[in-house]
Design an enzyme around this catalytic site. Structure first.
Site, PDB file in Angstrom:
ATOM      1  N   ASN A  10       0.866  -1.183   0.000  1.00  0.00           N
ATOM      2  CA  ASN A  10       0.000   0.000   0.000  1.00  0.00           C
ATOM      3  C   ASN A  10       0.897   1.225   0.000  1.00  0.00           C
ATOM      4  OD1 ASN A  10      -1.843   2.018   0.425  1.00  0.00           O
ATOM      5  ND2 ASN A  10      -2.212   1.523   2.583  1.00  0.00           N
ATOM      6  N   TRP A  11       0.958   1.880  -1.140  1.00  0.00           N
ATOM      7  CA  TRP A  11       1.872   3.034  -1.275  1.00  0.00           C
ATOM      8  C   TRP A  11       1.269   4.333  -0.755  1.00  0.00           C
ATOM      9  CZ3 TRP A  11       4.295   2.323  -6.841  1.00  0.00           C
ATOM     10  CH2 TRP A  11       5.240   1.283  -6.781  1.00  0.00           C
ATOM     11  N   SER A 213       3.350  -2.135  10.294  1.00  0.00           N
ATOM     12  CA  SER A 213       4.810  -2.109  10.434  1.00  0.00           C
ATOM     13  C   SER A 213       5.475  -3.454  10.123  1.00  0.00           C
ATOM     14  CB  SER A 213       5.207  -1.612  11.829  1.00  0.00           C
ATOM     15  OG  SER A 213       4.729  -0.299  12.037  1.00  0.00           O
ATOM     16  N   GLY A 234       2.869  -1.166   4.275  1.00  0.00           N
ATOM     17  CA  GLY A 234       2.937   0.251   3.937  1.00  0.00           C
ATOM     18  C   GLY A 234       4.387   0.676   3.755  1.00  0.00           C
ATOM     19  N   GLY A 235       4.964   1.251   4.799  1.00  0.00           N
ATOM     20  CA  GLY A 235       6.311   1.833   4.745  1.00  0.00           C
ATOM     21  C   GLY A 235       7.357   0.946   4.085  1.00  0.00           C
TER      22      GLY A 235
HETATM   23  C1  PEP Z   1      -0.785   0.073   5.839  1.00  0.00           C
HETATM   24  O1  PEP Z   1      -0.789   1.208   5.410  1.00  0.00           O
HETATM   25  O2  PEP Z   1      -1.701  -0.693   5.535  1.00  0.00           O
HETATM   26  C2  PEP Z   1       0.314  -0.342   6.729  1.00  0.00           C
HETATM   27  C3  PEP Z   1       0.237  -1.498   7.303  1.00  0.00           C
HETATM   28  O3  PEP Z   1       1.356   0.550   6.877  1.00  0.00           O
HETATM   29  P1  PEP Z   1       2.766   0.248   7.606  1.00  0.00           P
HETATM   30  O4  PEP Z   1       3.280  -1.046   7.066  1.00  0.00           O
HETATM   31  O5  PEP Z   1       3.628   1.425   7.261  1.00  0.00           O
HETATM   32  O6  PEP Z   1       2.476   0.154   9.084  1.00  0.00           O
END
Ligand code: PEP
Length: 250
Positions: A10-11, A213, A234-235
């Site tokens: 998920n960008w 995360s 995400g990140g």
């Molecule tokens: C997300 O946006 O769905 C997500 C899980 O972000 P991150 O991995 O940055 O926590």
């Protein structure tokens, strides 16, 4: 039961067109062999190029959101039909950032789910409790009510088009991951909740992925849990190398 494994990126509102194109070029060079489905949700501006670039590869380009209406005077929004016109077949709905910053309620999400299914779009549907819920010990009830309010009007057959992403809000973008045990426990609750209404055949076939995360360092410990079927990332999906490492971990 062998369930489909999925690693989805998920960008969010990161990467312009050139950055998105570069990422995809490098990813396709480094893509490891895997049994998991790989998906990327770029921003709308990169959807078409990303879709074209991955056409002959096992990487699916998916959307981050849609509007529930088929068309209309909704400035700044994108419809299911428009997504389908660039080849999109799956959409993320219910992300906590949509719920929190754009006021998306369960009632609205129910409408979006209907629209997606009516347009033959598959869905990655996000659920997850906030930190205050976990501190109060009500996380199971919160997630259960999100599922019931948004998805339990569906027919048994509709569930083949769904993946559930369990994303504890306190772990998204914070560097704080749910422990593999906390995640496994909730994934099991999700499956039990679905079993209660739709039966174990539906629940056992459903992929439930974890988000919050996820990074190369913690991915394997999450993926070995029996009810964790992949990740929404995400990140750590913004860099090719870390995304590839996560793919290799499943
Ligand atoms: C997300 O946006 O769905 C997500 C899980 O972000 P991150 O991995 O940055 O926590």
């Amino acid at each position: 039961m062998k369930r489909r494994k999925i690693i989805a990126a998920n960008w969010k509102m990161y990467k312009d067109l050139a950055e998105a194109n570069d990422f995809i070029t490098f990813l396709l060079e480094k893509l490891p062999d895997t049994n998991a489905e790989i998906a990327i949700a770029p921003s709308y501006i990169a959807l078409w190029h990303a879709f074209e670039a991955t056409r002959n590869y096992p990487v699916e380009i998916i959307a981050q959101n849609l509007h529930y209406a088929e068309q209309g005077a909704f400035t700044g929004e994108v419809s299911a039909t428009q997504l389908k016109s660039v080849g999109i077949q799956r959409v993320i709905l219910g992300h906590s950032e949509r719920r929190e910053y754009f006021g998306e309620s369960d009632a609205l999400l129910k409408k979006k789910v209907q629209t997606a299914l009516k347009n033959d779009l598959n869905i990655i549907f996000c659920v997850g409790e906030q930190l205050k819920d976990r501190k109060a010990g009500t996380q199971v009830e919160v997630v259960k009510s999100q599922l019931q309010n948004t998805l339990f009007h569906l027919n048994k057959n509709d569930w083949q088009h769904l993946v559930i992403a369990y994303e504890p809000v306190w772990a998204i973008g914070t560097g704080e991951t749910a422990s593999p045990q906390q995640a496994q426990e909730m994934h099991q609750h999700i499956r039990e909740t679905i079993t209660g209404t739709y039966g174990s055949d539906t629940a056992e076939k459903l992929s439930v992925i974890y988000g919050g995360s996820v990074k190369p360092e913690n991915a394997s410990a999450l993926f070995v849990q029996p009810d964790i079927d992949g990740a929404l990332v995400g990140g750590a999906s913004l860099e090719v190398d870390s995304f590839v490492e996560i793919i290799k971990s499943i």
